[in-house]
Design an enzyme around this catalytic site. Sequence first.
Site, PDB file in Angstrom:
ATOM      1  N   GLY A 133      36.834  27.243  37.603  1.00  0.00           N
ATOM      2  CA  GLY A 133      36.647  28.395  38.502  1.00  0.00           C
ATOM      3  C   GLY A 133      35.419  28.218  39.376  1.00  0.00           C
ATOM      4  O   GLY A 133      34.352  27.871  38.877  1.00  0.00           O
ATOM      5  N   ARG A 139      41.577  23.032  38.402  1.00  0.00           N
ATOM      6  CA  ARG A 139      41.715  22.649  36.999  1.00  0.00           C
ATOM      7  C   ARG A 139      42.628  21.419  37.028  1.00  0.00           C
ATOM      8  O   ARG A 139      43.388  21.239  37.979  1.00  0.00           O
ATOM      9  CB  ARG A 139      42.297  23.797  36.194  1.00  0.00           C
ATOM     10  CG  ARG A 139      41.491  25.095  36.425  1.00  0.00           C
ATOM     11  CD  ARG A 139      41.797  26.195  35.479  1.00  0.00           C
ATOM     12  NE  ARG A 139      41.237  27.470  35.930  1.00  0.00           N
ATOM     13  CZ  ARG A 139      39.997  27.874  35.712  1.00  0.00           C
ATOM     14  NH1 ARG A 139      39.156  27.121  35.039  1.00  0.00           N
ATOM     15  NH2 ARG A 139      39.576  29.051  36.153  1.00  0.00           N
ATOM     16  N   ASP A 195      32.856  25.169  30.372  1.00  0.00           N
ATOM     17  CA  ASP A 195      33.050  24.382  29.147  1.00  0.00           C
ATOM     18  C   ASP A 195      34.282  23.473  29.204  1.00  0.00           C
ATOM     19  O   ASP A 195      34.265  22.366  28.662  1.00  0.00           O
ATOM     20  CB  ASP A 195      33.054  25.269  27.894  1.00  0.00           C
ATOM     21  CG  ASP A 195      34.105  26.354  27.966  1.00  0.00           C
ATOM     22  OD1 ASP A 195      34.699  26.567  29.039  1.00  0.00           O
ATOM     23  OD2 ASP A 195      34.341  27.005  26.925  1.00  0.00           O
ATOM     24  N   GLY A 196      35.340  23.923  29.896  1.00  0.00           N
ATOM     25  CA  GLY A 196      36.528  23.073  30.041  1.00  0.00           C
ATOM     26  C   GLY A 196      36.163  21.786  30.763  1.00  0.00           C
ATOM     27  O   GLY A 196      36.594  20.689  30.385  1.00  0.00           O
ATOM     28  N   THR A 208      29.617  28.731  36.222  1.00  0.00           N
ATOM     29  CA  THR A 208      30.773  29.616  35.962  1.00  0.00           C
ATOM     30  C   THR A 208      30.267  31.053  35.974  1.00  0.00           C
ATOM     31  O   THR A 208      29.159  31.321  35.493  1.00  0.00           O
ATOM     32  CB  THR A 208      31.462  29.326  34.616  1.00  0.00           C
ATOM     33  OG1 THR A 208      32.277  30.464  34.266  1.00  0.00           O
ATOM     34  CG2 THR A 208      30.491  29.074  33.481  1.00  0.00           C
ATOM     35  N   ASP A 217      31.292  33.262  34.149  1.00  0.00           N
ATOM     36  CA  ASP A 217      31.477  33.853  32.813  1.00  0.00           C
ATOM     37  C   ASP A 217      30.207  33.867  31.948  1.00  0.00           C
ATOM     38  O   ASP A 217      30.118  34.641  30.995  1.00  0.00           O
ATOM     39  CB  ASP A 217      32.583  33.112  32.048  1.00  0.00           C
ATOM     40  CG  ASP A 217      33.909  33.143  32.781  1.00  0.00           C
ATOM     41  OD1 ASP A 217      34.113  34.056  33.600  1.00  0.00           O
ATOM     42  OD2 ASP A 217      34.742  32.251  32.542  1.00  0.00           O
ATOM     43  N   ASP A 277      29.291  31.926  29.649  1.00  0.00           N
ATOM     44  CA  ASP A 277      29.743  31.824  28.259  1.00  0.00           C
ATOM     45  C   ASP A 277      29.386  30.474  27.622  1.00  0.00           C
ATOM     46  O   ASP A 277      29.963  30.099  26.614  1.00  0.00           O
ATOM     47  CB  ASP A 277      31.268  32.040  28.208  1.00  0.00           C
ATOM     48  CG  ASP A 277      32.033  31.048  29.090  1.00  0.00           C
ATOM     49  OD1 ASP A 277      31.399  30.346  29.896  1.00  0.00           O
ATOM     50  OD2 ASP A 277      33.265  30.977  28.964  1.00  0.00           O
ATOM     51  N   ARG A 325      32.649  54.862  41.408  1.00  0.00           N
ATOM     52  CA  ARG A 325      32.026  56.063  40.810  1.00  0.00           C
ATOM     53  C   ARG A 325      32.028  57.227  41.801  1.00  0.00           C
ATOM     54  O   ARG A 325      32.239  58.382  41.423  1.00  0.00           O
ATOM     55  CB  ARG A 325      30.598  55.734  40.364  1.00  0.00           C
ATOM     56  CG  ARG A 325      29.815  56.895  39.822  1.00  0.00           C
ATOM     57  CD  ARG A 325      30.310  57.351  38.459  1.00  0.00           C
ATOM     58  NE  ARG A 325      29.810  56.533  37.384  1.00  0.00           N
ATOM     59  CZ  ARG A 325      30.094  56.761  36.095  1.00  0.00           C
ATOM     60  NH1 ARG A 325      30.864  57.769  35.734  1.00  0.00           N
ATOM     61  NH2 ARG A 325      29.626  55.958  35.169  1.00  0.00           N
ATOM     62  N   ARG A 378      37.098  35.691  31.123  1.00  0.00           N
ATOM     63  CA  ARG A 378      38.043  34.959  30.250  1.00  0.00           C
ATOM     64  C   ARG A 378      38.013  35.539  28.840  1.00  0.00           C
ATOM     65  O   ARG A 378      38.574  36.599  28.628  1.00  0.00           O
ATOM     66  CB  ARG A 378      37.729  33.467  30.231  1.00  0.00           C
ATOM     67  CG  ARG A 378      38.930  32.644  29.771  1.00  0.00           C
ATOM     68  CD  ARG A 378      38.632  31.172  29.805  1.00  0.00           C
ATOM     69  NE  ARG A 378      38.520  30.658  31.147  1.00  0.00           N
ATOM     70  CZ  ARG A 378      39.545  30.234  31.882  1.00  0.00           C
ATOM     71  NH1 ARG A 378      40.743  30.258  31.366  1.00  0.00           N
ATOM     72  NH2 ARG A 378      39.377  29.788  33.100  1.00  0.00           N
ATOM     73  N   ALA A 401      28.441  52.970  32.558  1.00  0.00           N
ATOM     74  CA  ALA A 401      29.836  53.246  32.171  1.00  0.00           C
ATOM     75  C   ALA A 401      29.862  54.054  30.881  1.00  0.00           C
ATOM     76  O   ALA A 401      29.054  53.830  29.981  1.00  0.00           O
ATOM     77  CB  ALA A 401      30.589  51.927  31.994  1.00  0.00           C
ATOM     78  N   GLU A 402      30.815  54.964  30.808  1.00  0.00           N
ATOM     79  CA  GLU A 402      30.903  55.822  29.623  1.00  0.00           C
ATOM     80  C   GLU A 402      31.486  55.083  28.427  1.00  0.00           C
ATOM     81  O   GLU A 402      31.292  55.489  27.280  1.00  0.00           O
ATOM     82  CB  GLU A 402      31.751  57.066  29.936  1.00  0.00           C
ATOM     83  CG  GLU A 402      31.034  58.172  30.714  1.00  0.00           C
ATOM     84  CD  GLU A 402      30.722  57.816  32.160  1.00  0.00           C
ATOM     85  OE1 GLU A 402      31.400  56.924  32.722  1.00  0.00           O
ATOM     86  OE2 GLU A 402      29.784  58.413  32.726  1.00  0.00           O
ATOM     87  N   SER A 416      32.890  62.602  36.000  1.00  0.00           N
ATOM     88  CA  SER A 416      33.703  61.392  36.083  1.00  0.00           C
ATOM     89  C   SER A 416      33.530  60.595  34.795  1.00  0.00           C
ATOM     90  O   SER A 416      32.600  60.833  34.024  1.00  0.00           O
ATOM     91  CB  SER A 416      33.281  60.541  37.286  1.00  0.00           C
ATOM     92  OG  SER A 416      31.951  60.119  37.125  1.00  0.00           O
ATOM     93  N   ILE A 430      37.306  39.089  43.406  1.00  0.00           N
ATOM     94  CA  ILE A 430      36.139  39.506  44.188  1.00  0.00           C
ATOM     95  C   ILE A 430      34.851  39.061  43.457  1.00  0.00           C
ATOM     96  O   ILE A 430      33.832  38.769  44.070  1.00  0.00           O
ATOM     97  CB  ILE A 430      36.155  41.030  44.430  1.00  0.00           C
ATOM     98  CG1 ILE A 430      35.094  41.428  45.432  1.00  0.00           C
ATOM     99  CG2 ILE A 430      35.993  41.813  43.153  1.00  0.00           C
ATOM    100  CD1 ILE A 430      35.129  42.909  45.804  1.00  0.00           C
ATOM    101  N   ARG A 447      34.310  36.324  41.956  1.00  0.00           N
ATOM    102  CA  ARG A 447      34.023  34.884  42.052  1.00  0.00           C
ATOM    103  C   ARG A 447      33.416  34.486  43.393  1.00  0.00           C
ATOM    104  O   ARG A 447      32.828  33.408  43.520  1.00  0.00           O
ATOM    105  CB  ARG A 447      35.318  34.090  41.831  1.00  0.00           C
ATOM    106  CG  ARG A 447      35.774  34.036  40.405  1.00  0.00           C
ATOM    107  CD  ARG A 447      35.935  32.644  39.871  1.00  0.00           C
ATOM    108  NE  ARG A 447      36.915  31.830  40.514  1.00  0.00           N
ATOM    109  CZ  ARG A 447      38.084  31.474  39.979  1.00  0.00           C
ATOM    110  NH1 ARG A 447      38.429  31.910  38.783  1.00  0.00           N
ATOM    111  NH2 ARG A 447      38.895  30.669  40.618  1.00  0.00           N
TER     112      ARG A 447
END
Length: 342
Positions: free
Chosen positions: A19, A80, A111-112, A134, A136, A138, A163, A180, A195-196, A230, A267, A269
């Site tokens: 990605g 990929r 990682d991939g 990335t 992510d 991660d 919001r 991911r 965020a609630e 909200s 959006i 990325r």
Amino acid sequence: MTTSKKTTIKRIGLLTSGGDAPGMNAAIRAVFLAAHHYNIDVIGFKHGYNGLINQDFFQLQHEQIHGLINQGGTLLKSARCQEFHHPKGLNQAANTLIKEKIDALIVIGGDGSFNGLLKLQHYWSGQVIGIPGTIDNDIDGTDYTIGFTTAINTAIEAIDKIRDTADAFERVFIVELMGRHSGQITFNVGIATGAEQVLSFENFNAEDKLARLTEIANDIEQAQSSLQSSYIIVIAENLWPGGAHQLALDLIEHTKTDCTACILGYIQRGGTPVAKDRILATKMGVAAVQAVIEQKTNIMIAEQDNTITTVNLSTAVQHKKRVSNSLIEAQKNILAISAQCT
Ligand code: F6P
């Protein structure tokens, strides 16, 4: 960076894989400039590992990196590559590297992509260096990956706008975020947007789905009967069976309240990298070339506690990075405090 320009390295291969992430271009620029300092040519392979297999490459030139630092996407294109999972593809890639007299290969990806580098070492004896890129965030061993900060800022900006509508119409929104199988984006964005609910791998178990639905339904009811107008749920992709749209349906069934699902998607990325990603990418790109000069191999460039360092590639891919307990606690605590205030 050492000032001595003496090195036996002549040609570095460079590619972006997996990605795309904002800041990859800034890293390409940094690798080019650092290599140029040592009179090393940088050969850019296109479309990730496919460029190695298909011999699709070009030598990077100075004019190509002009104005690159603030561009999203990647100059080298990304992809990929299924063929890289098979000996035939790995052999073809190694043959290209040998034929083109590449001394070291730098891969910007997740990682991939690093798993690909680990496999390639069985077929090619040049140096291999990974740069974590990335959205992510991660990858174990680095506090940040290139692109993560831009992605969370983009998501925060989008949710702030959602919001406004949620407030104006007193509506419930469910916003699905990328990552991911990691909750790094979801937790950070959840806290930063107030965020609630934050639903992520770290605080949700599919077996408890029904109990969780009832809990969320009660919470929405309570919130809507108090001053709050909200309600936003952020949810990690690949978490809820059927995704955000199914969660909306499940909640409508439980709460009889209209819930609107909104999938932020790609959006996250794209776009101009924020300062942190440009700086991180620049530091990592330079460090990668430095590592090549120092004859290092089988490593990933990392940032730990604001310091650039290296970690072993196999260590980096062994485990997914966990969302820190302090972040999970912070999110839980702020919700508890906010509930007491209503
Ligand atoms: O790894 C980056 C990422 O955007 C993930 O957050 C997401 O799950 C995945 O890539 C999407 O992959 P693709 O671009 O193949 O659809």
